[in-house]
Write a protein that holds these residues in place. Sequence first.
Motif, PDB file in Angstrom:
ATOM      1  N   UNK A 159      43.805  25.020  42.128  1.00 40.23           N
ATOM      2  CA  UNK A 159      42.804  26.021  42.496  1.00 40.23           C
ATOM      3  C   UNK A 159      41.392  25.411  42.469  1.00 40.23           C
ATOM      4  N   UNK A 160      41.125  24.546  41.485  1.00 40.67           N
ATOM      5  CA  UNK A 160      39.807  23.896  41.427  1.00 40.67           C
ATOM      6  C   UNK A 160      39.599  22.952  42.602  1.00 40.67           C
ATOM      7  N   UNK A 161      40.659  22.247  42.990  1.00 44.20           N
ATOM      8  CA  UNK A 161      40.519  21.302  44.106  1.00 44.20           C
ATOM      9  C   UNK A 161      40.323  22.048  45.423  1.00 44.20           C
ATOM     10  N   UNK A 162      41.017  23.178  45.566  1.00 42.56           N
ATOM     11  CA  UNK A 162      40.836  23.952  46.800  1.00 42.56           C
ATOM     12  C   UNK A 162      39.400  24.472  46.884  1.00 42.56           C
ATOM     13  N   UNK A 163      38.884  24.903  45.730  1.00 45.83           N
ATOM     14  CA  UNK A 163      37.502  25.385  45.685  1.00 45.83           C
ATOM     15  C   UNK A 163      36.531  24.265  46.062  1.00 45.83           C
ATOM     16  N   UNK A 164      36.820  23.080  45.549  1.00 49.77           N
ATOM     17  CA  UNK A 164      35.963  21.926  45.850  1.00 49.77           C
ATOM     18  C   UNK A 164      36.025  21.583  47.338  1.00 49.77           C
ATOM     19  N   UNK A 165      37.226  21.676  47.914  1.00 53.49           N
ATOM     20  CA  UNK A 165      37.368  21.353  49.346  1.00 53.49           C
ATOM     21  C   UNK A 165      36.628  22.383  50.203  1.00 53.49           C
ATOM     22  N   UNK A 166      36.739  23.669  49.818  1.00 56.66           N
ATOM     23  CA  UNK A 166      36.030  24.718  50.552  1.00 56.66           C
ATOM     24  C   UNK A 166      34.521  24.464  50.519  1.00 56.66           C
ATOM     25  N   UNK A 167      34.046  23.968  49.362  1.00 57.34           N
ATOM     26  CA  UNK A 167      32.618  23.708  49.194  1.00 57.34           C
ATOM     27  C   UNK A 167      32.164  22.479  49.979  1.00 57.34           C
ATOM     28  N   UNK A 168      32.965  21.422  49.932  1.00 57.75           N
ATOM     29  CA  UNK A 168      32.502  20.123  50.434  1.00 57.75           C
ATOM     30  C   UNK A 168      32.868  19.836  51.883  1.00 57.75           C
ATOM     31  N   UNK A 169      33.912  20.472  52.389  1.00 57.75           N
ATOM     32  CA  UNK A 169      34.345  20.148  53.751  1.00 57.75           C
ATOM     33  C   UNK A 169      33.224  20.307  54.786  1.00 57.75           C
ATOM     34  N   UNK A 170      32.383  21.365  54.678  1.00 58.55           N
ATOM     35  CA  UNK A 170      31.306  21.499  55.663  1.00 58.55           C
ATOM     36  C   UNK A 170      30.293  20.345  55.647  1.00 58.55           C
ATOM     37  N   UNK A 171      30.379  19.453  54.665  1.00 60.96           N
ATOM     38  CA  UNK A 171      29.479  18.300  54.646  1.00 60.96           C
ATOM     39  C   UNK A 171      30.083  17.074  55.340  1.00 60.96           C
ATOM     40  N   UNK A 172      31.356  17.197  55.765  1.00 59.93           N
ATOM     41  CA  UNK A 172      32.032  16.058  56.400  1.00 59.93           C
ATOM     42  C   UNK A 172      31.437  15.769  57.776  1.00 59.93           C
ATOM     43  N   UNK A 173      31.180  16.852  58.532  1.00 58.95           N
ATOM     44  CA  UNK A 173      30.747  16.695  59.923  1.00 58.95           C
ATOM     45  C   UNK A 173      29.546  15.781  60.105  1.00 58.95           C
ATOM     46  N   UNK A 174      28.574  15.880  59.187  1.00 54.94           N
ATOM     47  CA  UNK A 174      27.344  15.109  59.351  1.00 54.94           C
ATOM     48  C   UNK A 174      27.582  13.601  59.442  1.00 54.94           C
ATOM     49  N   UNK A 175      28.649  13.141  58.768  1.00 53.14           N
ATOM     50  CA  UNK A 175      28.904  11.696  58.758  1.00 53.14           C
ATOM     51  C   UNK A 175      29.289  11.178  60.147  1.00 53.14           C
ATOM     52  N   UNK A 176      29.673  12.102  61.040  1.00 50.57           N
ATOM     53  CA  UNK A 176      30.205  11.675  62.342  1.00 50.57           C
ATOM     54  C   UNK A 176      29.368  12.154  63.527  1.00 50.57           C
ATOM     55  N   UNK A 177      28.264  12.850  63.250  1.00 52.77           N
ATOM     56  CA  UNK A 177      27.407  13.296  64.351  1.00 52.77           C
ATOM     57  C   UNK A 177      26.453  12.152  64.709  1.00 52.77           C
TER      58      UNK A 177
END
Lengths: 255, 114
Positions: A159-177
């Motif tokens: 549950x903690x990891x899912x919460x972390x993924x929900x929080x951090x996934x929106x920061x992935x896109x910037x690395x590839x724009x």
Amino acid sequence: MAQEHQAQLFEFLCRMGDNTLVLGHRVSEWCGHAPVLEEDIALANTALDLIGQTQMWLGLAAEVEGKGRSADDLAMLRDVWDFRNVLLVEQPNGDFGQTMLRQFLFDAWHLAMLTALARSSNARIAAIAAKSVKEVHYHVERSGDTVIGLGDGTSESHQRMQKALDLLWPYVGEMFVADAVDDAMASAGIAPDLAALRMEFDALVKPALAEATLTIPEGGFAHKGGKSGFQHSEHLGHLLTQMQWLQRAYPGASW
Amino acid sequence: MSSPNSAYPDTPESQTQTKPKRREWPLWEVFIRGQHGMSHRHVGSLHAPDEEMAIKNARDVYTRRNEGVSIWVVEARHIAASSPSQKGPLYEPSECKVYRHPTFFDIPDEVGAM
């Protein structure tokens, strides 16, 4: 033209160096606080690897800039708006799981980036990448295993990891724009095309997250503004306050 | 793990049995080979959830100053060890058997240092 290229190269090198500097500092915040001694030492090793890479990237950036600044000057005497790291790496540590997930997302990008940079048309960049990529191979193996272990662990860790993924996934896109700097680097054969990098990232990250029984949030929203320097999150200023206070309070101090 | 640790026979059994066990990772013994051609040497121990993580942890804890080229880990409970209370019968009988040392030969000078 040559001057413009020099400015873009400087910008690109600052992005590489600021990513490793800011993440290295974040990871070092765990020193003495990690859940077990073995992880504490492993995190400190990772932080030191990243700071070592920073010295090489910012050292080269300072040379390219040619204004007599050193890697230390760039690291310790610039303010928030001059930093070019992606937003992901400045995000707070959160719990151990959140730190390891942030690490894994960055490591996966980092590995693909450095692998490509090792073939850069710029020999200095290729040499730094070739040295760093060995360290990052280990980083991604370690962070990936931990993400899988915690995601597919107990109900609490999952549950903690899912919460972390929900929080951090929106920061992935910037690395590839890609922006003008990325396009210029790609067309000069200095750095890779970021769209191709995304495919490598997905091929590594998606199966690992599936094995970790984690669900990637839907939607393609990406927080942006870090690597362009347009708008960092509030967290970076706090981080720099701590990281830079000594050089700010005692300019030129060395030991 | 739950059984008293055979690799540390000096640990009193009552202590390991009466205290409620914390749910800790198992203990691993770490062996590092410093150079090719040398044998692995015991360097210490650590905790890890499984053997892969034990090797990773060993890499981070024991080889960060360029100490090794190869790592072995073995879960401590798999090591059988002699008991310190047996040291009389086990080791003392060899103390007075000097003839077991190859020191009664004249080594020809041509052989040089051995």
